[in-house]
Each structure stands twice: as C-alpha cells, then as structure tokens.
Design a protein around this motif. Sequence first.
Motif, PDB file in Angstrom:
ATOM      1  N   PRO A   1     -34.309 -34.407  15.776  1.00  0.00           N
ATOM      2  CA  PRO A   1     -34.591 -33.124  15.105  1.00  0.00           C
ATOM      3  C   PRO A   1     -36.025 -32.682  15.355  1.00  0.00           C
TER       4      PRO A   1
ATOM      5  N   TYR B   1     -36.900 -33.428  21.705  1.00  0.00           N
ATOM      6  CA  TYR B   1     -36.690 -32.850  20.384  1.00  0.00           C
ATOM      7  C   TYR B   1     -35.908 -31.542  20.498  1.00  0.00           C
ATOM      8  N   VAL B   2     -35.194 -31.220  19.433  1.00  0.00           N
ATOM      9  CA  VAL B   2     -34.405 -29.992  19.404  1.00  0.00           C
ATOM     10  C   VAL B   2     -35.317 -28.795  19.676  1.00  0.00           C
TER      11      VAL B   2
ATOM     12  N   SER C   1     -30.557 -29.303  22.352  1.00  0.00           N
ATOM     13  CA  SER C   1     -29.839 -29.312  21.077  1.00  0.00           C
ATOM     14  C   SER C   1     -29.332 -30.729  20.837  1.00  0.00           C
ATOM     15  N   GLU C   2     -28.906 -30.990  19.614  1.00  0.00           N
ATOM     16  CA  GLU C   2     -28.419 -32.331  19.292  1.00  0.00           C
ATOM     17  C   GLU C   2     -27.172 -32.686  20.097  1.00  0.00           C
TER      18      GLU C   2
END
Length: 204
Positions: free
Chosen positions: A129, A27-28, A95-96
């Motif tokens: 996210p 996850y971010v 991060s994405e």
Amino acid sequence: MWLSIGLFLLCFQGCLSLTGPGSVSGYVGGSLRVQCQYAQSYKGYTKYWCRGPHDKGCKSIVETDGSEREKKNGRVSIRDHAGNSTITVTMENLSEDDAGSYWCKIQTVFIWDFLSRDPSVRVKVHVFPATTPMETTLPAITPFLPLVDPGQNLRIRSSTMLIFQLWSLLSSVHFQVLVFLKLPLFLSMLCAIFWVSRKIPEGM
C-alpha cells in the motif's frame, strides 16, 4: 538415452543462460524496474515478460522485436540492452493486483520445441500500500509563569481585600457626611443669605 541426456543439457543450459533478481517490490501508484541478465549467445533473440505460476504457458505481457528499441504495452515496457546483455522491464502505476509471479524469458527455436522450454527466470513482484506522509508533531510548549511564594500570594490577596474594605467604608462614611452634615449646612447657608438679603432693604 543419449536423447534424454541431450534434452537435459539443453534445459540445464537454458536455466544458466538467464538470471534475475528473484523478487522486486513497489508501492501502489508507483513504479518498479526489473533487470534480467542473459548470455551473449542470445543477442538478437526475442525477449519477453510474462505472468503466471509456471514458466510453461505463462501469459505474455510485452516482448521485444529483436532490436534495442523499447516496446510498451499499457503500463509495462521492456527493452533489450544488447551492449550489456540485459533485459529491463518497467511496470508503472502499480496496483495491488500487479503482485504475483512473473518471468523473464527468451524465445528460442529447438528441433524438439514441443519438448523444450525457453530460457526463463522467475521474478516475484510484491506491491505494498502507498505510504502516507509522516505527520510532524510539534512538542507542547509550556507557558512560562514566574514562581510565586504561596505565603506571599496570600499576603497580597489579604492586603487587596483590606484596601477594598477600607475604601468601601470610606465611601460609605463620605456619603453619610454628605447627606447628614454637608447638605444641611449648605441649606442653612442658603437660608441665611436669603434672610440677610431681605433685611438689608428694610434697614435702608
């Protein structure tokens, strides 16, 4: 022909000498860990973690130095555990943009190095996210009200109105008695007392 067979066996051996999880997710803002297993014959070799759609020409991010010391490059670290023939890669503060195709690879040297490939295994990284904390909603509390019979409630209101009307009437009658009866009587008594008080000296 024998050369082609030899190259095929080398490539085939490289494909079987390194295995990985296939895909991992995180996850971010979080972190993830990847573990790749290699054959014992590759102990002491340099292992590295690279990114790209293909293993050939992928961009190296971090690599070991042939020892078991952890090596780090920014948010990514790698460590070679020779005891159990495992490579551990850790990616932090995700991060994405970190999502994509990565490779666990072992740097080797062949006679025909330009024709060969380092043993590698692809790992697909997924980054989702950040999750939000679940909101706890308390159930609505219905206030407890005693049950009242509608007929009884109507009788109570009727009695209250009757008492109020009687009190208003009595108050009005008392006011009238005070004005038209008590006040003249009181004034008459005062006049009589005053008249008697004046007559007494004349008689004496």
